[in-house]
Design an enzyme around this catalytic site. Structure first.
Site, short mmCIF file in Angstrom:
data_model
loop_
_atom_site.label_atom_id
_atom_site.label_comp_id
_atom_site.label_asym_id
_atom_site.label_seq_id
_atom_site.Cartn_x
_atom_site.Cartn_y
_atom_site.Cartn_z
N GLY A 148 0.91 -1.12 -0.04
CA GLY A 148 -0.02 0.05 -0.05
C GLY A 148 0.80 1.17 0.21
O GLY A 148 2.16 1.29 0.44
N GLN A 199 2.84 9.78 1.29
CA GLN A 199 4.23 9.59 1.28
C GLN A 199 4.85 9.76 0.08
O GLN A 199 6.23 9.30 0.08
CB GLN A 199 4.12 7.83 1.22
CG GLN A 199 3.37 7.36 2.81
CD GLN A 199 3.44 5.70 2.52
OE1 GLN A 199 2.50 5.28 2.20
NE2 GLN A 199 4.48 4.86 3.23
N CYS A 220 6.24 -0.48 6.42
CA CYS A 220 5.84 0.74 5.91
C CYS A 220 6.81 1.23 4.80
O CYS A 220 8.29 1.21 5.04
CB CYS A 220 5.58 1.77 7.01
SG CYS A 220 5.17 3.35 6.22
N LEU A 221 6.42 1.66 3.53
CA LEU A 221 7.61 2.11 2.55
C LEU A 221 8.32 3.09 3.07
O LEU A 221 9.40 3.53 2.48
CB LEU A 221 6.96 2.43 1.25
CG LEU A 221 6.50 1.14 0.58
CD1 LEU A 221 5.70 1.35 -0.92
CD2 LEU A 221 7.56 0.14 0.23
N HIS A 230 -3.81 0.68 7.83
CA HIS A 230 -2.67 1.57 8.08
C HIS A 230 -2.23 2.67 6.92
O HIS A 230 -1.98 3.75 7.27
CB HIS A 230 -1.29 0.30 7.48
CG HIS A 230 0.02 0.77 7.45
ND1 HIS A 230 0.88 0.61 8.39
CD2 HIS A 230 0.53 1.67 6.67
CE1 HIS A 230 2.11 1.43 7.76
NE2 HIS A 230 1.80 1.71 6.89
N GLU A 231 -2.89 2.76 5.72
CA GLU A 231 -2.76 3.77 4.69
C GLU A 231 -3.96 4.88 5.15
O GLU A 231 -3.58 6.00 4.84
CB GLU A 231 -3.16 3.09 3.40
CG GLU A 231 -2.28 1.77 2.88
CD GLU A 231 -0.91 2.35 2.68
OE1 GLU A 231 -0.53 3.40 2.83
OE2 GLU A 231 -0.03 1.39 3.02
N HIS A 256 -2.29 7.13 7.58
CA HIS A 256 -1.37 7.95 6.66
C HIS A 256 -1.74 9.24 6.31
O HIS A 256 -1.33 10.59 6.31
CB HIS A 256 -0.78 7.45 5.67
CG HIS A 256 0.68 6.67 5.73
ND1 HIS A 256 1.99 7.11 6.26
CD2 HIS A 256 0.85 5.35 5.52
CE1 HIS A 256 2.61 6.07 6.45
NE2 HIS A 256 2.21 5.10 5.62
ZN ZN Z 1 3.01 3.15 5.62
#
Ligand code: ZN
Length: 147
Positions: free
Chosen positions: A47, A52, A90-91, A132-133, A136
């Site tokens: 995701g 991000q 997480c990226l 999670h997304e 953000h």
């Molecule tokens: Zn993340």
């Protein structure tokens, strides 16, 4: 399609609240969706949320069972009482993985990339990625759940 640079913690951008998208069909939004999809694919992630990649818009994309879900202005409308612990990555935090407890199932409402209203019920890893997304978009990060 260009690959977008992924913003890493502790950039302050990751702590800002994203703004609602007024028109998902806007060309800038459409281009961002395509570029985010390509970026997610290359990064081999599950995701990616617009903040991000430095865009404070309420937009995230999630890959689940070979389907790409585009969530514009997503809102969680229900959460299961049952909570489970799953490992998350997480990226924006390369090589960091944390075991986090969250509701097992969620219902979420959003607009898709065509501007169509969609409601889905998700469980397991998919529900996890959605939560999670969406975090953000509110400047919330998975490290905030650490006990
Ligand atoms: Zn993340």
């Amino acid at each position: 399609m260009p690959i977008l640079p992924i913003i890493k913690y502790p950039s302050k951008v990751l702590r800002q609240k994203a703004k609602k998208i007024t028109d998902p069909l806007d060309l800038e939004v459409q281009k961002l969706i395509k570029n985010m999809a390509e970026t997610l694919r290359v990064a081999n992630g599950m995701g990616l949320a617009a903040p991000q990649v430095g865009k404070l818009m309420r937009l995230c994309i999630i890959e689940n069972e070979n389907n790409l879900y585009v969530l514009v202005n997503p809102k969680i409308t229900a959460k299961s009482k049952k909570r489970i612990i799953l490992e998350e990555g997480c990226l924006s935090f390369p090589k960091k993985f944390l075991k986090i407890e969250r509701p097992e199932e969620v219902k979420v409402r959003f607009l898709d990339e065509k501007g169509k209203q969609v409601k889905i019920k998700a469980r397991g890893l998919f529900a996890r990625a959605i939560q999670h997304e969406i975090d953000h978009l509110d400047g919330k990060l998975f490290i905030d759940y650490k006990k």
